[in-house]
Every structure is written in structure tokens, then in C-alpha cells.
Scaffold this motif. Sequence first.
Motif, mmCIF file in Angstrom:
data_model
loop_
_atom_site.group_PDB
_atom_site.id
_atom_site.type_symbol
_atom_site.label_atom_id
_atom_site.label_comp_id
_atom_site.label_asym_id
_atom_site.label_seq_id
_atom_site.Cartn_x
_atom_site.Cartn_y
_atom_site.Cartn_z
ATOM 1 N N VAL A 118 13.753 -2.844 -2.415
ATOM 2 C CA VAL A 118 12.862 -1.545 -2.149
ATOM 3 C C VAL A 118 12.578 -0.838 -1.545
ATOM 4 O O VAL A 118 11.848 -0.106 -0.383
ATOM 5 N N LEU A 119 11.298 -1.904 -1.476
ATOM 6 C CA LEU A 119 10.007 -1.144 -1.424
ATOM 7 C C LEU A 119 9.448 -3.122 -0.056
ATOM 8 O O LEU A 119 10.185 -4.053 -0.334
ATOM 9 N N THR A 120 8.848 -1.875 0.758
ATOM 10 C CA THR A 120 9.089 -3.327 2.140
ATOM 11 C C THR A 120 7.051 -4.155 2.059
ATOM 12 O O THR A 120 6.600 -2.846 2.395
ATOM 13 N N PRO A 121 6.670 -5.829 1.794
ATOM 14 C CA PRO A 121 5.795 -5.898 1.927
ATOM 15 C C PRO A 121 5.112 -5.514 3.246
ATOM 16 O O PRO A 121 5.668 -5.782 4.020
ATOM 17 N N GLU A 122 4.117 -4.784 3.440
ATOM 18 C CA GLU A 122 2.960 -4.731 4.620
ATOM 19 C C GLU A 122 2.084 -6.157 5.170
ATOM 20 O O GLU A 122 2.203 -5.898 6.268
ATOM 21 N N ARG A 123 1.950 -7.192 3.968
ATOM 22 C CA ARG A 123 1.852 -8.581 4.318
ATOM 23 C C ARG A 123 1.804 -9.367 3.327
ATOM 24 O O ARG A 123 2.587 -9.016 1.910
ATOM 25 N N GLY A 124 2.701 -10.528 2.950
ATOM 26 C CA GLY A 124 3.414 -11.989 2.159
ATOM 27 C C GLY A 124 4.903 -12.089 2.524
ATOM 28 O O GLY A 124 5.646 -11.184 3.671
ATOM 29 N N SER A 164 0.771 -1.396 0.021
ATOM 30 C CA SER A 164 -0.389 0.610 -0.101
ATOM 31 C C SER A 164 0.869 1.074 -0.031
ATOM 32 O O SER A 164 2.294 0.808 0.305
ATOM 33 N N TYR A 165 0.055 2.082 -0.632
ATOM 34 C CA TYR A 165 0.640 3.820 -0.523
ATOM 35 C C TYR A 165 -0.432 4.414 -0.125
ATOM 36 O O TYR A 165 -1.120 4.761 0.122
ATOM 37 N N GLY A 166 -0.214 4.537 1.700
ATOM 38 C CA GLY A 166 -0.621 4.884 2.172
ATOM 39 C C GLY A 166 -1.913 4.295 2.265
ATOM 40 O O GLY A 166 -2.012 3.487 3.027
ATOM 41 N N LYS A 167 -3.139 5.068 2.284
ATOM 42 C CA LYS A 167 -4.148 3.930 2.024
ATOM 43 C C LYS A 167 -5.032 3.520 0.690
ATOM 44 O O LYS A 167 -5.506 2.215 1.061
ATOM 45 N N GLN A 168 -3.724 3.210 -0.026
ATOM 46 C CA GLN A 168 -4.274 2.891 -1.161
ATOM 47 C C GLN A 168 -3.639 1.967 -1.728
ATOM 48 O O GLN A 168 -2.176 1.720 -1.215
ATOM 49 N N ILE A 169 -4.114 0.439 -1.527
ATOM 50 C CA ILE A 169 -4.317 -0.830 -2.050
ATOM 51 C C ILE A 169 -3.433 -0.685 -3.283
ATOM 52 O O ILE A 169 -4.072 -0.818 -4.288
#
Length: 257
Positions: free
Chosen positions: A52-58, A12-17
Motif C-alpha cells: 500500500v506504501l512504497t518505501p523511501e529506501r530498503g 517518511s511522511y513528508g519530512k517526518q521519518i
Amino acid sequence: MSYLSIEGLRLSYGKQIVIDNLDLEIRAGKITALIGPNGCGKSTLLKTIARVLTPERGTVRLRGEDIHLQNSRTVSQHLALLPQSPITPEGISIRDLVSYGRAPWCGRWGRLSGEDEQIVSDALEHVGLTELADQPASALSGGQRQRAWIAMILAQQTELVLLDEPTTWLDICHQIELLQMMRQLNQAGKTIVVVLHDLNQACRYCDELVVLKHGQLQRQGSPADIFTSELVSSVFDVTAEIHRDPIAGSPTLVALN
């Protein structure tokens, strides 16, 4: 054989999945294209694979292990990333730029060995930049600069290569040159994941397509098996006919609207 696997990924970027509950497997030794409309999560997914990005889940697993739990040096010895529009350091020579690819393999002091220097020279020769090696990288044309970055990836000697829209800003001649170079990397044993916007290029130069829409997997498979007018209509909202390329034999899209 799965070399790279993704399980239950959410970003997600903020509240946008951007990506939600994505499961995906990338086969070793293949060129896999990530395709889909703008904003579907292609580049976001590639950046997550590259840490580069860390997942919110998974979980993203490289060679069976969670990539976000491995140390950076180990990951860099197995995975190389060419991002969109990479920034060339001011004043750096082409040879020094390519030498950065050896960083994961250097000792504590970061000095290149004779073997490292030879690997860099071989990479420069492979992309046809030997004669320009001591010139400033900033003086290169767009196509030459992409070749220099490819040489850096060659010098890194990883099994997995991630390319994020590598043909962007290149004219058609240099696009074809880069895509052919991508194939040569694959023939040398590298597994490649590439984000492409040109669907005909993806079908012609890649072994598998991963089709994304709204951050979810729509289809995965060889271009011959999954690239249909129905798929193009549902994912890209384009009415098209799919024909066989008379030269390559791959599916070719002809838009009707």
C-alpha cells in the motif's frame, strides 16, 4: 525459516521519518504481533509489507523476492490484507463480499468457477455465516462484519495474512472470537502478522512479538523470552509487573501506575 524479510527499510511522511533503517525477519508458520506505542510505525510497516506504501529506501522480500517488483496478481495470490476499518461496499451481499477473495485466481473475465464457488461456501461455513450469506453485508454487526472479512481472506487462500488492528471497535467477546479465529487460520498453515494494542492479548495469542519504538526495532522474540517489566517501562513508559497467566501460561502485564 524466514518467509518475509525486511532490509534497511526507511519510510517518511513528508519530512517526518516514521521508520528508519529497519531490518526484520518474519518466520513462516508463526503468528507475529507488531506492538509499540501509538505513532511508532506499526500500521505503516504493515501497509508497506502489503505494498500500500512504497518505501523511501530498503527492500521487503516475500519468498526471497522484492515484493515491490512482483506483479499485483502474484502478490495477491500469496498475501492477504485486512486493513483497519475496511469499507463495505453499499448493497453488497455477504457472499459477494467473500467472493472478492477469489479475484486473484479468476481468469481474464473474472468469473467464478464451480471450484471458486465451493471455496467461497466453505469460507462462509468456516466463520458461521452460511445462513446469512445472501443478506446485505452492511446489515451485519461489527463482530459479524469482521467474520465476513476473515471469510474473504480464507477464500483468497494465501499463505501470508496481514491484520491491521483487527480487534478495534469490537467488544471483549468478539475480540476473543476473532483472536481464536486468527489462531485457527494459523493452525491451517497460514503465517500471520498482526498489529495489536492489547499487550496481554499479543502475549497470549501470538508466537512472536516485534516491538517498535520511534520506527526502530527494540526487541523481537517469543513473549516468554522478551516481555519483561523493563521492556514495558522503556518502550511504553509504564511501570508494571509481569506475571504468568494461570490459564494460558503466557506473560501477563499488571500496570502499577
